[in-house]
Scaffold this motif. Structure first.
Motif, short mmCIF file in Angstrom:
data_model
loop_
_atom_site.label_atom_id
_atom_site.label_comp_id
_atom_site.label_asym_id
_atom_site.label_seq_id
_atom_site.Cartn_x
_atom_site.Cartn_y
_atom_site.Cartn_z
N PRO A 1 12.75 139.29 47.62
CA PRO A 1 12.10 140.61 47.71
C PRO A 1 10.62 140.56 47.34
O PRO A 1 10.10 139.53 46.89
N ASP A 2 9.96 141.67 47.50
CA ASP A 2 8.59 141.85 47.03
C ASP A 2 8.67 142.08 45.52
O ASP A 2 9.06 143.15 45.05
N LYS A 3 8.31 141.06 44.74
CA LYS A 3 8.46 141.15 43.28
C LYS A 3 7.53 142.18 42.65
O LYS A 3 7.81 142.66 41.54
N SER A 4 6.44 142.49 43.30
CA SER A 4 5.47 143.40 42.70
C SER A 4 6.10 144.76 42.38
O SER A 4 5.71 145.42 41.42
N LEU A 5 7.08 145.18 43.19
CA LEU A 5 7.76 146.46 42.94
C LEU A 5 8.54 146.42 41.63
O LEU A 5 8.59 147.39 40.88
N PHE A 6 9.13 145.26 41.35
CA PHE A 6 9.91 145.08 40.13
C PHE A 6 8.98 144.93 38.92
O PHE A 6 9.26 145.45 37.83
N VAL A 7 7.90 144.20 39.12
CA VAL A 7 6.92 144.01 38.04
C VAL A 7 6.37 145.35 37.57
O VAL A 7 6.29 145.63 36.37
N GLU A 8 6.00 146.19 38.51
CA GLU A 8 5.42 147.49 38.19
C GLU A 8 6.39 148.37 37.41
O GLU A 8 6.01 149.04 36.44
N LYS A 9 7.66 148.36 37.82
CA LYS A 9 8.67 149.21 37.17
C LYS A 9 8.97 148.76 35.73
O LYS A 9 9.38 149.56 34.90
N THR A 10 8.78 147.47 35.46
CA THR A 10 9.13 146.95 34.13
C THR A 10 7.94 146.82 33.19
O THR A 10 8.10 146.45 32.03
N LYS A 11 6.74 147.13 33.64
CA LYS A 11 5.54 147.02 32.80
C LYS A 11 5.65 147.79 31.48
O LYS A 11 5.17 147.32 30.45
N PRO A 12 6.25 148.99 31.47
CA PRO A 12 6.34 149.74 30.21
C PRO A 12 7.07 148.98 29.10
O PRO A 12 6.82 149.24 27.92
N ILE A 13 7.96 148.06 29.46
CA ILE A 13 8.67 147.28 28.44
C ILE A 13 7.68 146.40 27.69
O ILE A 13 7.70 146.32 26.45
N LEU A 14 6.78 145.76 28.44
CA LEU A 14 5.76 144.92 27.82
C LEU A 14 4.82 145.75 26.96
O LEU A 14 4.51 145.38 25.82
#
Length: 331
Positions: A299-312
């Motif tokens: 998949p396009d990982k950028s979509l997943f990266v963006e959704k999980t940024k708040p965890i970091l």
């Protein structure tokens, strides 16, 4: 009642292991020490092969004076249970996920942050550098000293029905995760319903559709036989959570300086071999799942990266975590 059953199980395990230790504690007679090494993986797993390499190296370096006896397949309990046995001195060593270690040594939480590492090369430059050394040694405060990190690959989603092409595809799906808050937060943040569950219970849970899928690396997907049930593997590589080889300080402190050097050197030597075993197993695993008609999607990982940024960002509110994360990002 459940509490008594759980405590009873741990007591039985501890008594049993202590009894075994009695058989191996006659160092004056046998002129050697035996380290009981327990882990939850099958003997076909590349991490077990890494442990075998450590066993061989330690026997060679010590001339047989320091030996390892391995208990695989969860014979002595779950990862958490075995870590507790290390803390009380009933077992000498184990291999656990860094996620499991985070329940005992909080600093390990950072290694579970989604998309923390750029790739495996970046990950090992961190783990084998200053940050990794500090994490390993810091566990001693909790009676759990880390010796080295093993490659556990990258974790991705696999499901019963259809790919996870975007985070939206996780909506309404129950996804098994480790009993780790970071993993729970990640799946929930992506829109799924995180379902912590013991690894040994997962095959049946998938069969009975108690959960809709799980997340793990290719070797574990294959050795667990989950590929027999789940025919959709989405390579989103949301996390690279390494494994940690741990020795209980109760046992570590019984070793003299030379014995400690032997053990650390054997662990270090086994790392490169384990990485090789891992890569070989990934390649073999891909062939196996292809023959089993498992479909793979990138998949396009950028979509997943963006959704999980708040965890970091949430974790960085802790000054200690922020310092570690900044060091990792700058490496």
């Amino acid at each position: 009642m459940q509490l008594y059953r759980t405590l009873g199980k741990k007591l039985v395990i501890a008594i049993g292991v202590l009894a075994c230790f009695g058989l191996y504690s006659c160092s004056e007679i046998t002129s050697h020490k035996t380290l009981f090494f327990a882990h939850s993986l099958p003997i076909t797993h590349p991490v077990h092969k890494g442990i075998l390499a450590m066993q061989e190296a330690l026997n060679e370096k010590s001339g047989g004076k320091l030996q390892i006896k391995i208990f695989p397949d969860g014979q002595l309990g779950t990862e958490r249970e075995v870590l507790e046995l290390l803390q009380i001195g009933s077992v000498a060593m184990t291999k656990v996920s860094a996620a499991s270690m985070s329940s005992f040594a909080p600093e390990y939480r950072v290694l579970g942050v989604p998309y923390l590492f750029r790739d495996s090369e970046h990950m090992f430059s961190v783990l084998e550098g200053k940050v990794g050394k500090e994490l390993l040694e810091g566990g001693s405060e909790y009676l759990l000293r880390g010796l080295c990190f093993y490659d556990a690959g990258s974790r991705s989603f696999y499901t019963l029905d259809g790919f996870i092409k975007t985070p939206k595809d996780l909506n309404g799906k129950k996804i098994r995760v480790m009993n780790d808050q970071m993993a729970v937060n990640m799946v929930n943040r992506l829109g799924g319903s995180a379902t912590p569950m013991a690894y040994g219970e997962l095959y049946t849970a998938l069969q009975q559709r108690v959960v809709d899928g799980a997340e793990n690396n290719i070797p574990s997907f294959v050795t667990s036989n989950h590929y027999e049930i789940c025919k959709y593997y989405t390579v989103d590589e949301h996390s690279m959570v390494p494994d940690v080889v741990v020795v209980g300080t109760k046992f570590w402190d019984t070793l003299n300086d030379t014995e400690k050097e032997w053990l650390q050197a054997a662990a270090d030597e086994s790392v490169e071999k384990q990485k090789k075993y891992w890569q070989e197993t990934v390649e073999e695993g891909l062939e196996i799942i292809e023959k089993a008609n498992v479909e793979i999607y990138n998949p396009d990982k950028s979509l997943f990266v963006e959704k999980t940024k708040p965890i970091l960002e949430e974790l960085k509110k802790d000054p200690v975590m922020k310092e570690i994360i900044d060091e990792i990002n700058n490496q």
